[in-house]
Design a protein around this motif. Sequence first.
Motif, PDB file in Angstrom:
ATOM      1  N   SER A   1       0.835  -1.210   0.000  1.00  0.00           N
ATOM      2  CA  SER A   1       0.000   0.000   0.000  1.00  0.00           C
ATOM      3  C   SER A   1       0.866   1.254   0.000  1.00  0.00           C
ATOM      4  N   ALA A   2       1.931   1.236   0.807  1.00  0.00           N
ATOM      5  CA  ALA A   2       2.789   2.411   0.922  1.00  0.00           C
ATOM      6  C   ALA A   2       3.547   2.681  -0.376  1.00  0.00           C
ATOM      7  N   SER A   3       4.043   1.631  -1.025  1.00  0.00           N
ATOM      8  CA  SER A   3       4.816   1.829  -2.262  1.00  0.00           C
ATOM      9  C   SER A   3       3.927   2.348  -3.389  1.00  0.00           C
ATOM     10  N   LYS A   4       2.720   1.816  -3.486  1.00  0.00           N
ATOM     11  CA  LYS A   4       1.815   2.264  -4.544  1.00  0.00           C
ATOM     12  C   LYS A   4       1.235   3.643  -4.219  1.00  0.00           C
ATOM     13  N   GLY A   5       0.976   3.907  -2.947  1.00  0.00           N
ATOM     14  CA  GLY A   5       0.502   5.223  -2.548  1.00  0.00           C
ATOM     15  C   GLY A   5       1.548   6.296  -2.813  1.00  0.00           C
ATOM     16  N   ALA A   6       2.816   5.940  -2.610  1.00  0.00           N
ATOM     17  CA  ALA A   6       3.900   6.887  -2.879  1.00  0.00           C
ATOM     18  C   ALA A   6       3.942   7.246  -4.361  1.00  0.00           C
ATOM     19  N   LEU A   7       3.720   6.261  -5.229  1.00  0.00           N
ATOM     20  CA  LEU A   7       3.731   6.526  -6.669  1.00  0.00           C
ATOM     21  C   LEU A   7       2.545   7.398  -7.074  1.00  0.00           C
ATOM     22  N   GLU A   8       1.400   7.194  -6.426  1.00  0.00           N
ATOM     23  CA  GLU A   8       0.234   8.047  -6.684  1.00  0.00           C
ATOM     24  C   GLU A   8       0.552   9.509  -6.384  1.00  0.00           C
ATOM     25  N   ILE A   9       1.130   9.761  -5.208  1.00  0.00           N
ATOM     26  CA  ILE A   9       1.433  11.130  -4.790  1.00  0.00           C
ATOM     27  C   ILE A   9       2.532  11.730  -5.670  1.00  0.00           C
ATOM     28  N   LEU A  10       3.538  10.919  -5.993  1.00  0.00           N
ATOM     29  CA  LEU A  10       4.610  11.401  -6.858  1.00  0.00           C
ATOM     30  C   LEU A  10       4.054  11.896  -8.184  1.00  0.00           C
ATOM     31  N   THR A  11       3.098  11.161  -8.744  1.00  0.00           N
ATOM     32  CA  THR A  11       2.517  11.543 -10.032  1.00  0.00           C
ATOM     33  C   THR A  11       1.865  12.910  -9.959  1.00  0.00           C
ATOM     34  N   GLU A  12       1.197  13.212  -8.850  1.00  0.00           N
ATOM     35  CA  GLU A  12       0.543  14.512  -8.709  1.00  0.00           C
ATOM     36  C   GLU A  12       1.546  15.649  -8.855  1.00  0.00           C
ATOM     37  N   ALA A  13       2.728  15.480  -8.254  1.00  0.00           N
ATOM     38  CA  ALA A  13       3.759  16.517  -8.342  1.00  0.00           C
ATOM     39  C   ALA A  13       4.430  16.507  -9.710  1.00  0.00           C
ATOM     40  N   PHE A  14       4.753  15.316 -10.190  1.00  0.00           N
ATOM     41  CA  PHE A  14       5.513  15.164 -11.428  1.00  0.00           C
ATOM     42  C   PHE A  14       4.764  15.766 -12.617  1.00  0.00           C
ATOM     43  N   ARG A  15       3.453  15.517 -12.681  1.00  0.00           N
ATOM     44  CA  ARG A  15       2.691  15.975 -13.851  1.00  0.00           C
ATOM     45  C   ARG A  15       2.675  17.501 -13.959  1.00  0.00           C
ATOM     46  N   MET A  16       2.724  18.194 -12.806  1.00  0.00           N
ATOM     47  CA  MET A  16       2.774  19.654 -12.848  1.00  0.00           C
ATOM     48  C   MET A  16       4.122  20.138 -13.379  1.00  0.00           C
TER      49      MET A  16
END
Length: 267
Positions: free
Chosen positions: A143-158
């Motif tokens: 859960s933590a590894s996949k949740g981290a990728l979710e949050i990273l995407t929010e920043a990365f896409r900007m």
Amino acid sequence: MSKVVLITGGSSGIGKSIGEFLHHKGFTVFGTSRNPSNYKNSIFPLLELDVKQVSTITAAVQTVIDSKGRLDVLINNAGAGITGPIEEIPEEEIKANFDTNFFGPINVIKAVLPQMRGQKSGLIINVTSIAGYMGLPYRGIYSASKGALEILTEAFRMELKPFDIEMTNVAPGDFATNIAAGRYHAPLKEDSPYNASYGKSLELMNAHVDAGSDPEMMAKAVYNIINTNKPKIHYKVGEFMQKFSIVLKRVLPDRVYEKLLMNHYKI
């Protein structure tokens, strides 16, 4: 001109299903595997790539670019499951899981960005998990590894917006794949204080995968995302109750939601 697509982890499961679907829709598809020679019957080329080895990432991406002159879509699909009481999972297994599920996708993204920036277009789809929206008992590291990728995407896409590169997440629920066989399972120890509850949860998790949805559902979702001009930040794909569990987490008090999860996992 057909779009050129690179899918990590394209030899089986969700990645294979996505690759075959896009291939039949006319896309130029490249998949990856740590051992492509083991998959002789793939209908699209499989390149050698281990997301934990940067040199293999660089080589695979360069092969695509040298072959087709462009790279339009990256689907970061390669991932690994892990289960067990957090207290009893060896530290090296926790780090190995994050290397595959979090740091690996970052390194693949880094490898494709110069080409996408140069062509002033590109789409990156990170395959996460509905499990990444909540801390699940005995799946906490996953859960933590996949949740981290979710949050990273929010920043990365900007950060990528000025270069006309889109990024999005697609979070699958349980699908009928071989992911359970490839998971790291912390041993079910007779003398462990978690023995009874972990044993029950493990049976439940495996049953969910065995009764999971057809991975073609994911393939169709990815196809629709590719054909969307402005992809959303987050997509969820799975059975209604799996997706609804995310809504419940947003609206229910924390302790009520926690109790629901504990009842579900028989803790």
